[in-house]
Design a protein around this motif. Structure first.
Motif, PDB file in Angstrom:
ATOM      1  N   PRO A   7       0.816  -1.224   0.000  1.00  0.00           N
ATOM      2  CA  PRO A   7       0.000   0.000   0.000  1.00  0.00           C
ATOM      3  C   PRO A   7       0.844   1.265   0.000  1.00  0.00           C
ATOM      4  O   PRO A   7       0.340   2.350  -0.266  1.00  0.00           O
ATOM      5  CB  PRO A   7      -0.822  -0.135   1.286  1.00  0.00           C
ATOM      6  CG  PRO A   7      -0.048  -1.070   2.152  1.00  0.00           C
ATOM      7  CD  PRO A   7       0.613  -2.029   1.220  1.00  0.00           C
ATOM      8  N   ALA A   8       2.144   1.138   0.313  1.00  0.00           N
ATOM      9  CA  ALA A   8       3.014   2.306   0.358  1.00  0.00           C
ATOM     10  C   ALA A   8       3.578   2.670  -1.006  1.00  0.00           C
ATOM     11  O   ALA A   8       4.105   3.760  -1.177  1.00  0.00           O
ATOM     12  CB  ALA A   8       4.158   2.070   1.341  1.00  0.00           C
ATOM     13  N   ARG A   9       3.502   1.755  -1.991  1.00  0.00           N
ATOM     14  CA  ARG A   9       4.078   2.023  -3.305  1.00  0.00           C
ATOM     15  C   ARG A   9       3.102   2.800  -4.176  1.00  0.00           C
ATOM     16  O   ARG A   9       1.890   2.618  -4.078  1.00  0.00           O
ATOM     17  CB  ARG A   9       4.451   0.718  -4.009  1.00  0.00           C
ATOM     18  CG  ARG A   9       5.608  -0.036  -3.360  1.00  0.00           C
ATOM     19  CD  ARG A   9       5.943  -1.297  -4.158  1.00  0.00           C
ATOM     20  NE  ARG A   9       6.459  -0.951  -5.475  1.00  0.00           N
ATOM     21  CZ  ARG A   9       7.727  -0.621  -5.721  1.00  0.00           C
ATOM     22  NH1 ARG A   9       8.598  -0.578  -4.743  1.00  0.00           N
ATOM     23  NH2 ARG A   9       8.123  -0.331  -6.942  1.00  0.00           N
ATOM     24  N   PRO A  10       3.606   3.691  -5.030  1.00  0.00           N
ATOM     25  CA  PRO A  10       2.710   4.369  -5.975  1.00  0.00           C
ATOM     26  C   PRO A  10       1.965   3.344  -6.824  1.00  0.00           C
ATOM     27  O   PRO A  10       2.543   2.341  -7.251  1.00  0.00           O
ATOM     28  CB  PRO A  10       3.674   5.205  -6.831  1.00  0.00           C
ATOM     29  CG  PRO A  10       4.887   5.393  -5.981  1.00  0.00           C
ATOM     30  CD  PRO A  10       5.009   4.123  -5.178  1.00  0.00           C
ATOM     31  N   ALA A  11       0.692   3.601  -7.075  1.00  0.00           N
ATOM     32  CA  ALA A  11      -0.102   2.614  -7.820  1.00  0.00           C
ATOM     33  C   ALA A  11      -1.343   3.259  -8.401  1.00  0.00           C
ATOM     34  O   ALA A  11      -1.875   4.230  -7.860  1.00  0.00           O
ATOM     35  CB  ALA A  11      -0.502   1.454  -6.906  1.00  0.00           C
ATOM     36  N   PHE A  12      -1.796   2.703  -9.524  1.00  0.00           N
ATOM     37  CA  PHE A  12      -3.133   2.975 -10.033  1.00  0.00           C
ATOM     38  C   PHE A  12      -4.047   1.894  -9.475  1.00  0.00           C
ATOM     39  O   PHE A  12      -3.782   0.702  -9.643  1.00  0.00           O
ATOM     40  CB  PHE A  12      -3.160   2.942 -11.565  1.00  0.00           C
ATOM     41  CG  PHE A  12      -2.586   4.175 -12.208  1.00  0.00           C
ATOM     42  CD1 PHE A  12      -3.346   5.332 -12.310  1.00  0.00           C
ATOM     43  CD2 PHE A  12      -1.293   4.187 -12.696  1.00  0.00           C
ATOM     44  CE1 PHE A  12      -2.817   6.480 -12.901  1.00  0.00           C
ATOM     45  CE2 PHE A  12      -0.754   5.315 -13.282  1.00  0.00           C
ATOM     46  CZ  PHE A  12      -1.522   6.465 -13.382  1.00  0.00           C
ATOM     47  N   ARG A  13      -5.112   2.294  -8.805  1.00  0.00           N
ATOM     48  CA  ARG A  13      -6.000   1.333  -8.159  1.00  0.00           C
ATOM     49  C   ARG A  13      -7.418   1.515  -8.678  1.00  0.00           C
ATOM     50  O   ARG A  13      -7.890   2.648  -8.842  1.00  0.00           O
ATOM     51  CB  ARG A  13      -5.974   1.507  -6.642  1.00  0.00           C
ATOM     52  CG  ARG A  13      -4.579   1.434  -6.039  1.00  0.00           C
ATOM     53  CD  ARG A  13      -4.601   1.523  -4.518  1.00  0.00           C
ATOM     54  NE  ARG A  13      -3.272   1.722  -3.969  1.00  0.00           N
ATOM     55  CZ  ARG A  13      -2.361   0.762  -3.814  1.00  0.00           C
ATOM     56  NH1 ARG A  13      -2.654  -0.474  -4.171  1.00  0.00           N
ATOM     57  NH2 ARG A  13      -1.174   1.037  -3.320  1.00  0.00           N
ATOM     58  N   LEU A  14      -8.095   0.388  -8.923  1.00  0.00           N
ATOM     59  CA  LEU A  14      -9.486   0.432  -9.366  1.00  0.00           C
ATOM     60  C   LEU A  14     -10.371   0.053  -8.192  1.00  0.00           C
ATOM     61  O   LEU A  14     -10.388  -1.090  -7.741  1.00  0.00           O
ATOM     62  CB  LEU A  14      -9.719  -0.532 -10.533  1.00  0.00           C
ATOM     63  CG  LEU A  14     -11.146  -0.556 -11.081  1.00  0.00           C
ATOM     64  CD1 LEU A  14     -11.568   0.836 -11.568  1.00  0.00           C
ATOM     65  CD2 LEU A  14     -11.283  -1.574 -12.205  1.00  0.00           C
ATOM     66  N   ASP A  15     -11.115   1.020  -7.685  1.00  0.00           N
ATOM     67  CA  ASP A  15     -12.020   0.761  -6.579  1.00  0.00           C
ATOM     68  C   ASP A  15     -13.275   0.063  -7.101  1.00  0.00           C
ATOM     69  O   ASP A  15     -13.766   0.387  -8.198  1.00  0.00           O
ATOM     70  CB  ASP A  15     -12.399   2.072  -5.883  1.00  0.00           C
ATOM     71  CG  ASP A  15     -11.178   2.793  -5.320  1.00  0.00           C
ATOM     72  OD1 ASP A  15     -10.316   2.098  -4.761  1.00  0.00           O
ATOM     73  OD2 ASP A  15     -11.095   4.027  -5.457  1.00  0.00           O
ATOM     74  N   PRO A  16     -13.845  -0.872  -6.329  1.00  0.00           N
ATOM     75  CA  PRO A  16     -15.039  -1.599  -6.798  1.00  0.00           C
ATOM     76  C   PRO A  16     -16.190  -0.681  -7.193  1.00  0.00           C
ATOM     77  O   PRO A  16     -16.880  -0.928  -8.187  1.00  0.00           O
ATOM     78  CB  PRO A  16     -15.403  -2.475  -5.595  1.00  0.00           C
ATOM     79  CG  PRO A  16     -14.113  -2.673  -4.861  1.00  0.00           C
ATOM     80  CD  PRO A  16     -13.351  -1.397  -5.041  1.00  0.00           C
ATOM     81  N   VAL A  17     -16.396   0.385  -6.440  1.00  0.00           N
ATOM     82  CA  VAL A  17     -17.501   1.290  -6.765  1.00  0.00           C
ATOM     83  C   VAL A  17     -17.220   2.036  -8.067  1.00  0.00           C
ATOM     84  O   VAL A  17     -18.128   2.269  -8.867  1.00  0.00           O
ATOM     85  CB  VAL A  17     -17.746   2.279  -5.607  1.00  0.00           C
ATOM     86  CG1 VAL A  17     -18.850   3.266  -5.972  1.00  0.00           C
ATOM     87  CG2 VAL A  17     -18.147   1.526  -4.338  1.00  0.00           C
TER      88      VAL A  17
END
Length: 355
Positions: free
Chosen positions: A303-313
């Motif tokens: 969770p500390a690394r830069p990332a593109f995240r797709l939230d379920p909503v």
């Protein structure tokens, strides 16, 4: 990570002290331009969306963190598409809009990609977005009088102070490639086509605990994403059967493998057509080797690394047109995550100890 990669950036301990002081005063902190660019590049490199050949170290990052109003965000999304398309020589870009802060959440984009095709209740178009299309019509979008299989859906930008607003994607900025087959002239009569530039627009960019809910980015297409996934798949355009019939294949039984043959011809037509139009694209064989190398070399998820995240909503919103992010009782939150949350917790503990 940034300071390890850039020794010229100065003392990391001094920067961390500055960040902690800013968090103590405001509840958040602001990345420097160089930190933002580095974080976005690392996030794209590690996301799995970075196709082979993308020079991630030189990836252009557009810093538009001052943009919070829907019309401004939509206008810059159009500009992103224009710059990225680059007359067919696809240019990988990331555009970063305003972040979430404790007092002011950033804007978000509902669409999965800046360009998606409408799906109508009569079966015309892309059925994957039929519910999204219905929702858009309920929100006031009016489809073209002469509906087609490839009508652009409106861009939906939502802000906390304006709600969800719809914007028409200008036709002149969308570069499409008509599909033809290198050996079968009749293939062109099917009227299939696809847009040239895949700009993913509903993923949240997170860097060092700061969330940027609107940060569209692109590389370029893998041919099979268009031919196999979007056109041939029965859950999408379902074009495999019409291609098979145009080729005169025996479709009386799945055991004739007509679907496989039709999909191969679709993939071949996509690659041939993009190459003929001089639009950047890669094939799934080259991409498979690239992805295997990426999987072997990638860092462990953190969770500390830069990332593109797709939230379920956000994923649901891109297919169904809801729920709104800022509706009363919305389940999404804008509280800090990861490293920023830890910094705030440590500051709180220090304050308690000094008291």
């Amino acid at each position: 990570m940034f300071h390890v990669a850039h020794s010229e950036a100065g003392s990391v301990s001094a920067r961390i002290a500055q960040v902690r002081a800013e968090v103590a005063d405001t509840g958040t902190y602001r990345h420097t331009t160089n930190e933002l660019a580095y974080g976005a590049r690392i996030a794209l490199r590690d996301s799995g969306w970075c196709t082979s050949g993308v020079p991630w170290r030189r990836l252009k990052v557009r810093d538009l963190r001052g943009y919070r109003n829907a019309a401004a965000v939509a206008g810059e999304c159009v500009e992103h598409l224009r710059l990225a398309t680059n007359e067919g020589e696809i240019r990988p870009l990331v555009t970063v809009f305003a972040p979430d802060t404790p007092g002011t959440p950033g804007p978000c984009i509902w669409n999965e990609q800046l360009i998606r095709y409408a799906g109508y209740s009569d079966g015309m178009g892309d059925p994957r977005y039929a519910q999204f299309t219905d929702t858009m019509q309920g929100m006031g979008w009016v489809p073209p009088d002469d509906r087609s299989r490839f009508d652009y859906l409106p861009l939906v930008v939502e802000t906390a102070h304006e709600g969800a607003r719809l914007f028409t994607m200008p036709r002149e900025v969308v570069h499409e490639v008509p599909l033809e087959h290198p050996d079968i002239p009749e293939f062109a009569e099917l009227g299939l086509r696809w847009h040239s530039t895949p700009v993913i627009s509903n993923m949240r960019l997170t860097i060092g605990g700061i969330n940027y809910p609107a940060a569209p980015f692109n590389s370029w297409f893998v041919g099979a994403e268009i031919g196999a996934r979007s056109l041939a798949d029965e859950g999408a355009y379902g074009a495999a059967r019409e291609v098979a019939e145009a080729l005169g294949l025996d479709t009386s039984s799945e055991r004739t493998l007509w679907r496989d043959l039709a999909t191969v011809h679709l993939n071949r037509a996509v690659l041939h057509s993009f190459d003929k139009a001089q639009v950047t694209i890669t094939d799934h064989h080259a991409e498979a080797l690239h992805r295997l190398a990426w999987l072997r070399s990638r860092q462990k998820p953190s969770p500390a690394r830069p990332a593109f995240r797709l939230d379920p909503v956000a994923a649901q919103r891109a297919r169904t047109g809801g729920p709104a992010r800022f509706a009363p009782g919305a389940v999404e939150e804008t509280r800090p995550h990861g490293r920023l949350a830890e910094l705030m917790r440590l500051h709180s503990l220090a304050a308690e100890a000094s008291a």
